[in-house]
Design a protein around this motif. Structure first.
Motif, PDB file in Angstrom:
ATOM      1  N   UNK A  76       0.885  -1.069   0.094  1.00 44.17           N
ATOM      2  CA  UNK A  76       0.001  -0.133  -0.074  1.00 44.17           C
ATOM      3  C   UNK A  76       0.933   1.136  -0.047  1.00 44.17           C
ATOM      4  N   UNK A  77       0.360   2.073  -0.643  1.00 43.41           N
ATOM      5  CA  UNK A  77       0.963   3.471  -0.798  1.00 43.41           C
ATOM      6  C   UNK A  77       0.117   4.610  -0.262  1.00 43.41           C
ATOM      7  N   UNK A  78       0.800   5.448   0.742  1.00 44.78           N
ATOM      8  CA  UNK A  78       0.031   6.450   1.408  1.00 44.78           C
ATOM      9  C   UNK A  78       0.712   7.739   0.907  1.00 44.78           C
ATOM     10  N   UNK A  79      -0.186   8.768   0.576  1.00 47.19           N
ATOM     11  CA  UNK A  79       0.363  10.114   0.304  1.00 47.19           C
ATOM     12  C   UNK A  79      -0.048  10.737   1.465  1.00 47.19           C
ATOM     13  N   UNK A  80       0.589  11.591   2.050  1.00 42.57           N
ATOM     14  CA  UNK A  80       0.447  12.334   3.411  1.00 42.57           C
ATOM     15  C   UNK A  80       0.479  14.017   2.840  1.00 42.57           C
ATOM     16  N   UNK A  81       0.005  14.529   3.862  1.00 43.49           N
ATOM     17  CA  UNK A  81      -0.206  16.242   3.591  1.00 43.49           C
ATOM     18  C   UNK A  81       1.210  16.743   3.987  1.00 43.49           C
ATOM     19  N   UNK A  82       2.142  16.253   4.468  1.00 42.19           N
ATOM     20  CA  UNK A  82       3.521  16.618   4.655  1.00 42.19           C
ATOM     21  C   UNK A  82       4.446  15.506   4.923  1.00 42.19           C
ATOM     22  N   UNK A  83       5.969  15.869   5.178  1.00 45.35           N
ATOM     23  CA  UNK A  83       6.704  15.148   5.601  1.00 45.35           C
ATOM     24  C   UNK A  83       6.482  14.678   7.148  1.00 45.35           C
ATOM     25  N   UNK A  84       5.984  15.611   7.955  1.00 46.53           N
ATOM     26  CA  UNK A  84       5.887  15.247   9.406  1.00 46.53           C
ATOM     27  C   UNK A  84       4.733  14.571   9.610  1.00 46.53           C
ATOM     28  N   UNK A  85       3.821  14.781   8.800  1.00 50.30           N
ATOM     29  CA  UNK A  85       2.482  13.939   8.879  1.00 50.30           C
ATOM     30  C   UNK A  85       2.989  12.269   8.610  1.00 50.30           C
ATOM     31  N   UNK A  86       3.633  12.180   7.404  1.00 50.14           N
ATOM     32  CA  UNK A  86       4.147  10.892   7.106  1.00 50.14           C
ATOM     33  C   UNK A  86       5.040  10.086   7.919  1.00 50.14           C
ATOM     34  N   UNK A  87       5.988  11.087   8.619  1.00 53.56           N
ATOM     35  CA  UNK A  87       6.772  10.666   9.802  1.00 53.56           C
ATOM     36  C   UNK A  87       6.144  10.257  11.010  1.00 53.56           C
ATOM     37  N   UNK A  88       5.107  10.969  11.286  1.00 45.56           N
ATOM     38  CA  UNK A  88       4.137  10.557  12.485  1.00 45.56           C
ATOM     39  C   UNK A  88       3.636   9.419  12.246  1.00 45.56           C
ATOM     40  N   UNK A  89       3.143   9.053  11.264  1.00 45.72           N
ATOM     41  CA  UNK A  89       2.231   7.768  10.770  1.00 45.72           C
ATOM     42  C   UNK A  89       3.395   6.678  10.902  1.00 45.72           C
ATOM     43  N   UNK A  90       4.591   6.788  10.375  1.00 41.42           N
ATOM     44  CA  UNK A  90       5.613   5.719  10.553  1.00 41.42           C
ATOM     45  C   UNK A  90       6.066   5.583  11.934  1.00 41.42           C
ATOM     46  N   UNK A  91       6.320   6.588  12.749  1.00 42.27           N
ATOM     47  CA  UNK A  91       6.656   6.436  14.276  1.00 42.27           C
ATOM     48  C   UNK A  91       5.644   5.678  14.731  1.00 42.27           C
ATOM     49  N   UNK A  92       4.170   5.959  14.829  1.00 38.95           N
ATOM     50  CA  UNK A  92       3.145   5.274  15.221  1.00 38.95           C
ATOM     51  C   UNK A  92       3.268   3.763  14.914  1.00 38.95           C
TER      52      UNK A  92
END
Length: 121
Positions: free
Chosen positions: A33-49
């Motif tokens: 699956x490929x997600x596109x977040x609104x920003x790098x910070x949002x993507x990184x937050x997802x990855x951290x969680x």
């Protein structure tokens, strides 16, 4: 050691995951699956969680991150294919991803926001 997902379990779980954007990986017993977040910070937050969930499950994804894009492949290496761990992690990641856009067509190039911004200049 994890066991391969039996056919009954595949029929019961994979269609629902497909509806959320998970798709088969050509040549492998895996889902992507490929997600596109609104920003790098949002993507990184997802990855951290997601990393915390993966650690609790002792099941870790194959993933890449470029700016706002997170590209995830799930398979269980010790049984060489899909297991219940992959289904569980996929479902948990879906809950963590919020309103991120999903790129469903994995045959198309994946563009991050920085590439889109660079084209506009």
């Amino acid at each position: 050691m994890a066991e391969l997902l039996h056919e009954d379990a595949r029929r019961a779980t994979l269609p629902a995951l497909g509806e959320t954007g998970w798709g088969p990986v050509e040549g492998r017993d895996a889902i992507r699956k490929v997600w596109k977040f609104k920003s790098f910070v949002e993507a990184w937050g997802f990855m951290s969680a997601a990393a915390l969930v993966a650690e609790k499950l002792n099941h870790h994804p194959e993933w890449t991150n470029v700016y706002n894009v997170v590209d995830v492949t799930l398979t269980t290496h010790d049984c060489n294919g899909l297991s219940a761990l992959d289904v569980k992690l996929a479902q948990r990641m879906d809950k963590l991803s919020g309103s991120a856009e999903v790129q469903r067509d994995h045959t198309q190039p994946i563009e991050c926001l920085c590439q889109i911004h660079a084209r506009g200049h």
